[in-house]
Design a protein around this motif. Structure first.
Motif: not given
Length: 142
Positions: A64, A112, A115, A118
């Motif tokens: 990612n 989000n 996310l 994270h």
């Protein structure tokens, strides 16, 4: 051993270390090439996801990456530089990167918050000028 379709032999699976070496090499190649080719149009590159958090599973994990661009950068410019690199590295990376300018990223992270959290906790900056972790803070994750 003979199988109905022919000989069946032992086909060794690549080791965890060799897969991670391949992924890390692909990330380094992509990061260095794009940073050099795009210059100031590319503000930063971040690694996130299971690799950045330290729980990647070699058989299933992808890479990612987040590319943060200047607000006036044309997506076609990114594509023109990225696509040839992607053709070389897609097997190792398995997933195309997220590309956004800071304003678009902030809007997306508001929608989000998982996310955002994270990225705040695990994202590793690989290239570009130092970006403040405040970029990943939202109203949900102050």
């Amino acid at each position: 051993m003979k199988h109905a379709l022919g000989w069946v032999g032992y086909c060794p699976q690549p080791s965890w270390q060799s897969i991670m070496t391949l992924m890390n090499s692909a990330i380094a190649n992509l990061t260095q090439s794009l940073a050099a080719d795009l210059g100031p149009e590319l503000e930063a590159i971040f690694l996130f996801g299971s690799q950045a958090a330290g729980y990647a599973q070699t058989a299933v994990s992808d890479t990612n990456l987040l590319f943060i661009t200047r607000s006036d950068t044309k997506i076609q410019t990114i594509r023109d530089y990225f696509f040839p690199l992607w053709q070389q590295q897609k097997t190792a990376l398995k997933r195309a990167p997220v590309v956004a300018n800071q304003n678009a990223l902030r809007r997306h992270l508001q929608l989000n918050p998982h996310l955002a959290l994270h990225l705040l906790q695990h994202a590793r900056q690989l290239a570009g000028e130092a970006v403040s972790p405040d970029l990943f803070r939202t109203q949900t994750n102050p």
